[in-house]
Write an enzyme that holds these catalytic residues in place. Structure first.
Site, short mmCIF file in Angstrom:
data_model
loop_
_atom_site.label_atom_id
_atom_site.label_comp_id
_atom_site.label_asym_id
_atom_site.label_seq_id
_atom_site.Cartn_x
_atom_site.Cartn_y
_atom_site.Cartn_z
N GLU A 292 -3.88 -2.01 -7.38
CA GLU A 292 -2.52 -2.52 -7.63
C GLU A 292 -2.11 -3.48 -6.53
O GLU A 292 -2.92 -3.82 -5.66
CB GLU A 292 -1.53 -1.35 -7.74
CG GLU A 292 -1.45 -0.52 -6.47
CD GLU A 292 -0.48 0.65 -6.58
OE1 GLU A 292 0.45 0.63 -7.41
OE2 GLU A 292 -0.64 1.60 -5.79
N LYS B 130 5.06 8.54 -4.95
CA LYS B 130 5.88 7.45 -4.41
C LYS B 130 6.43 7.91 -3.06
O LYS B 130 7.61 8.31 -2.94
CB LYS B 130 6.98 7.05 -5.41
CG LYS B 130 7.47 5.62 -5.24
CD LYS B 130 8.18 5.14 -6.49
CE LYS B 130 8.93 3.84 -6.28
NZ LYS B 130 8.18 2.68 -5.85
N TYR C 236 10.50 8.65 -2.79
CA TYR C 236 11.61 7.80 -3.20
C TYR C 236 11.41 7.27 -4.61
O TYR C 236 10.34 7.43 -5.21
CB TYR C 236 11.79 6.65 -2.20
CG TYR C 236 10.78 5.52 -2.32
CD1 TYR C 236 9.46 5.68 -1.89
CD2 TYR C 236 11.14 4.28 -2.86
CE1 TYR C 236 8.54 4.63 -1.99
CE2 TYR C 236 10.23 3.24 -2.96
CZ TYR C 236 8.93 3.41 -2.53
OH TYR C 236 8.03 2.38 -2.63
N LEU D 126 0.26 3.69 -8.18
CA LEU D 126 1.56 4.23 -8.58
C LEU D 126 1.71 4.02 -10.09
O LEU D 126 1.50 2.90 -10.58
CB LEU D 126 2.69 3.50 -7.85
CG LEU D 126 4.03 4.16 -8.14
CD1 LEU D 126 4.22 5.38 -7.26
CD2 LEU D 126 5.16 3.19 -7.95
#
Ligand code: PDD
Length: 284
Positions: free
Chosen positions: A179, A146, A31, A203
């Protein structure tokens, strides 16, 4: 609300996907989330490049060329309310009998695009900053994709919510920063902006890139390198970035103040520069 599903535009209530969709069964898909400002998609080319990277990562061919994606995105923006929107693009490996291996021959992918109003953080949050918790990063080793299979991220974010916090900051091997559950993290120490490298463990954020570009353009010293846990807790400031949160100050981590425990000077500067940048590139 008008959505796009497999070549057609329709009200969201009419949209239907088979229960045999591999997205539903296996989380087999990828996505994108793209912010729209003043009815223009922000950094569309970069988002489409990252989408291609994610599709390549799961060996799924891109159902659309960049110009087709651009047309779909522009049509969805036009059909939906709001100057500032949040676009969600979702592609799965399609509908097939349940079998882990890819369908042979391949089936048509499921392609879905949704728009909703973009809600960036309210002024109180921008002024006060947010509190976060830390956790061990227990995700797979392809966090650069993702992927729609977000169960670890969902559980990690829920941990933060249950602790009354905004985000969970993750450390691999309990040792170095990767992250947030749905954001990238920057560390500020002695006037230098530190960021973890864009490798398979995080990401590659579009907002992350914008922040680093802005910092370079304004001669703010930057270092891209592994950042250990002690450095994060000893930071002068911590920042969180994402397409929906933009740039946000983290003032507390696991209940401990970061620096002064208030949004700092680097945050104020980068937040302002980010808003200036948006205004500049979004100018008609
Ligand atoms: N998430 N890291 C993770 C794990 C993310 O899910 C996101 C964004 C980011 C920031 O990337 P970007 O700056 O390109 O938004 C980093 C989106 C907003 C989401 O899943 O809703």
């Amino acid at each position: 609300m008008t959505i796009y599903l497999n070549g057609r535009y329709m009200p969201v209530e009419q949209a239907q996907v088979s229960v045999l969709d591999r997205g539903f069964i296996f989380g087999d898909g990828v996505y994108e989330v793209i912010p729209v400002y003043s009815r223009k998609a922000f950094r569309l080319a970069e988002h489409l490049r990252r989408l291609q990277h994610s599709l390549d990562g799961i060996k799924l061919s891109n159902p659309h060329s960049d110009s087709e994606w651009t047309q779909i995105v522009e049509h969805i923006i036009e059909q939906n309310a709001g100057e500032d929107q949040y676009l969600y693009l979702h592609i799965t490996r399609g509908v097939a009998e349940r079998d882990h291996a890819f369908p042979k021959p391949p089936v048509a992918p499921t392609v879905f695009v949704l728009s909703k109003l973009l809600k960036t953080p309210p002024p109180e949050l921008l002024q006060q900053g947010v509190s976060c918790i830390s956790a061990t990063d227990n995700r797979w080793l392809r966090c650069d994709i993702k992927a729609i299979s977000l169960l670890p991220n969902v559980l990690l974010r829920q941990m933060a919510v249950e602790a009354g916090c905004a985000e969970t900051i993750m450390f691999r091997e309990d040792a170095f920063l990767t992250e947030g559950a749905a954001s990238n993290i920057f560390v500020i120490k002695n006037g230098t902006l530190l960021a973890p490298p864009k490798d398979h463990l995080m990401l590659p954020g579009i907002t992350y890139d914008v922040v680093l570009e802005i910092a370079a353009a304004h001669h703010i010293p930057c270092e891209i390198r592994r950042i250990n846990k002690a450095e994060v807790f000893a930071a002068d400031e911590l920042l969180l970035t994402s397409s929906t949160k933009e740039v946000l100050a983290i003032t507390h981590l696991d209940g401990q103040p970061i620096g002064s425990g208030k949004p700092g000077a680097m945050y104020q500067r980068l937040f302002g520069l980010y808003q200036d940048y948006k205004r500049e590139v979004m100018r008609p």
